[in-house]
Write an enzyme that holds these catalytic residues in place. Structure first.
Site, short mmCIF file in Angstrom:
data_model
loop_
_atom_site.label_atom_id
_atom_site.label_comp_id
_atom_site.label_asym_id
_atom_site.label_seq_id
_atom_site.Cartn_x
_atom_site.Cartn_y
_atom_site.Cartn_z
N CYS A 31 -106.19 31.94 37.35
CA CYS A 31 -106.08 31.74 35.90
C CYS A 31 -106.53 32.93 35.04
CB CYS A 31 -106.85 30.50 35.48
SG CYS A 31 -107.13 29.29 36.75
N HIS A 77 -99.22 28.68 35.04
CA HIS A 77 -99.91 28.37 33.80
C HIS A 77 -98.89 28.30 32.70
CE1 HIS A 77 -103.20 30.02 36.29
NE2 HIS A 77 -103.78 28.93 35.81
N LYS A 123 -106.03 15.26 33.50
CA LYS A 123 -105.03 15.76 34.45
C LYS A 123 -104.25 14.62 35.09
CE LYS A 123 -107.99 15.62 38.51
NZ LYS A 123 -108.32 16.18 39.80
N HIS A 174 -102.73 24.17 33.57
CA HIS A 174 -102.66 24.69 34.94
C HIS A 174 -101.78 23.73 35.72
CE1 HIS A 174 -106.63 26.82 34.51
NE2 HIS A 174 -106.84 25.83 33.69
ZN LIG Z 1 -105.28 27.90 36.66
#
Ligand SMILES: [Zn+2]
Ligand SMILES: [Zn+2]
Length: 590
Positions: free
Chosen positions: A286, A337, A417, A463
């Site tokens: 990331c 991403h 998530k 993500h």
């Molecule tokens: Zn990530």
């Protein structure tokens, strides 16, 4: 819930409860059998577990596999002896008196919360400190519906500073047919074990001496990986993603800024010093993608950006938990991403989910379940933002008609998530895909975009790892297909087998011609007899065997035999090439 569904659920609960009692009681019966063989045995705990039970013992000698046979024999006797299970509630002092010489039980008695009752269960000559519940009589256990499976070492209370005990695992069911079905399932699991198949099919290896948890991809494993990655790249490019590459190491500044050194230091490899600076091998991709984002002023018109990378990362895992390809220290994430405006996020999430399902189906998985993780107690970001993000995730799941469960409070501190779990050919569930909101990194790195009103705002960051890691996915894939990969993934798609040495040249020419068309085809020109070559191709689970002799050579044909035993004689070479092409394109089995 409708009435019938409620009835089914209750029925299910009753069955579960019955199995629980059976398994728990079988554990006690096993303990009694062990006591008959080892009168000075010390008893720890013996709970029911999924599909069975275990009991931990401290014994005067190491158990051998033959002991299990003997223990099982005694258990069958006890079952037939017709003993009731009797419960008795006693005082703490009485319990301590009763279990003199049983240090583990004494420790357990001390751990019972004050005010809770202390109870014993007795069957025949064995009494255990136990809350129950149990069956009412040993005869409720079918003598042919349980089996002892294995012996393992287990630390008392899971603490490696405490004594190492011997654990016996067993399985128990209501009926012998259920036991048989379960043992068949276990045998199937063992046959498909990716570590075993990885060796037999020469796919990969692990070298403890060179570092545990690190995967070496052999040529045949690497062919499969290339097929996976090629497909992955094409799908991403067609699906509106860009592909990026980032370094493997970064200076401590990067990991301080990202918060990794605060939050994830224990999973990071120790730093290496270069020019008096600490560099860390990346545990995640990331921060690198964020630095690339920040190389320009981004306008709302530039968004969304969807950047994907097959990024190799390293994470420290205790050596005790490493397991073949499934739990490793070095792995390649199929990462991406998405940077977008708050207005775009819903459509982006919907598309990520649609895209994921397409990919999973292409690999032959269609039984997919979603898990939605919501706000944990400690979290950043305003509650309203969490609620709207969770609503977005929920709408996306429902739009795709996925079955789902909500994991209340199971989200990371920086955002909610969705996890996707896929079910394999053996009915096992694997957590693979994660789609994760992140309100932390955009803050930490001060990411901005210029909105239509001319103001600088924070972009949303999502993500997404779809297959998860290529290594773990490969492990799941091997077990799902039992090593018999569909044609598009098979490391060798066809092997040409001449019936006699006189046809070696023709066999080589057939292989060469098919290889030049992009297929993975080999000729077996070894000294082995034809039948041995066919056996070897079967063991390697090669989709097609092309048998060639005089007739085939004269007519420019091949005689095809699939790994499933189907036969097509006298097929012109071009026709076989067309068949292979069709199977590859449709990602089908033979
Ligand atoms: Zn990530
Ligand atoms: Zn018990």
């Amino acid at each position: 819930m409708s009435e019938t569904r409620e009835a089914v659920a209750q029925d299910d609960a009753a069955r579960q409860d019955k199995l629980y009692r059976i398994r728990h009681s079988t554990a006690h019966i096993m303990a009694e059998a062990v006591l008959r063989i080892f009168p000075d045995a010390k008893f720890a705990i013996g709970p029911p577990i999924d599909n069975g039970f275990y009991y931990d013992f401290d014994l005067s000698r190491s158990l051998k596999p033959e002991d299990l046979t003997e223990i099982e024999k005694i258990m069958k006797q006890i079952v037939k002896e017709d003993h009731p299970f009797e419960k008795r509630v006693i005082s703490r002092d009485e319990a301590k008196e009763r279990f003199q010489g049983q240090p583990y039980k004494l420790e357990l008695i001390d751990a019972i919360p004050p005010g809770d009752e202390v109870s014993l269960y007795t069957q025949s000559a064995f009494t255990d400190l136990c809350r129950g519940p149990h069956v009412d009589n040993t005869r409720r256990i079918h003598p042919n519906a349980f089996k002892l499976l294995s012996i393992a070492g287990a630390y008392w209370r899971g603490d490696e500073k405490r004594p190492m005990l011997q654990r016996i695992y067993g399985t128990a069911w209501e009926k012998p047919e259920q036991l048989k079905a379960y043992l068949d399932h276990l045998a199937d699991v063992e046959r498909r074990d990716h570590r075993k198949l990885g060796k037999e099919l020469d796919l990969f290896s692990i070298h403890e001496e060179a570092g545990p948890g690190l995967i070496y991809w052999h040529p045949k494993g690497a062919r499969i990986r290339v097929a996976i990655e090629d497909f992955w790249r094409q799908a991403h490019l067609a699906g509106g993603y860009d592909i990026v590459y980032s370094p493997h190491i970064g200076r401590s500044w990067l990991w301080e800024t990202s918060g990794h050194l605060v939050n994830y230091k224990d999973i990071m490899y120790s730093p290496m010093e270069v020019d008096e600076q600490d560099y860390y091998v990346k545990p995640m991709n990331c921060p690198f993608h964020i630095l690339m984002y920040k190389t320009q002023t981004r306008s709302y018109r530039d968004l969304p950006l969807r950047w994907s990378e097959l990024g190799t990362v390293y994470r420290y895992e205790r050596s005790g938990v490493l397991h073949g390809l499934l739990r490793v220290r070095g792995f390649t994430q199929d990462d991406a991403h998405i940077f977008c405006t708050p207005d775009q996020v819903e459509e982006e999430i919907l598309e990520v989910l649609r895209f994921s399902l397409r990919i999973w189906r292409a690999f032959g998985f269609s039984d997919i379940k979603a898990y939605l993780a919501t706000r944990p107690e400690k979290a950043i970001g305003e509650p309203e933002r969490w609620e709207s993000a969770i609503a977005v995730l929920r709408r996306a799941i429902e739009a795709e008609g996925l079955e789902y469960e909500v994991d209340e409070g199971g989200g990371a501190f920086y955002g909610p998530k969705i996890d996707l779990k896929i079910r394999d050919a053996l009915g096992r569930e694997w957590q693979m895909t994660t789609v994760q909101f992140d309100w932390n990194l955009p803050e930490r790195f001060d990411m901005t975009f210029v909105d239509s009103d001319g103001k600088e705002k924070r972009p949303y960051m999502v993500h997404r790892a779809l297959l998860g890691s290529i290594e773990r996915f490969f492990g799941v894939l091997i077990e799902h297909f039992g090593g018999a990969f569909p044609v598009w993934l098979a490391p060798v798609q066809a092997v040409v087998i001449p019936v006699a040495p006189a046809f070696h040249d023709y066999a080589a020419a057939v292989a060469k011609s098919l290889s030049s068309k992009g297929f993975r085809v080999e000729a077996d020109l070894s000294d082995n007899r034809m039948n041995a070559k066919i056996r070897s191709a079967q063991t390697q689970k090669i989709p097609y065997m092309l048998i060639v002799g005089g007739n085939e050579q004269d007519a420019g044909q091949v005689s095809v035999r699939t790994r499933n035993g189907d036969q097509m004689n006298g097929l012109p070479q071009e026709e076989f090439a067309a068949l292979l092409d069709e199977k590859v394109k449709s990602r089908a089995d033979v």
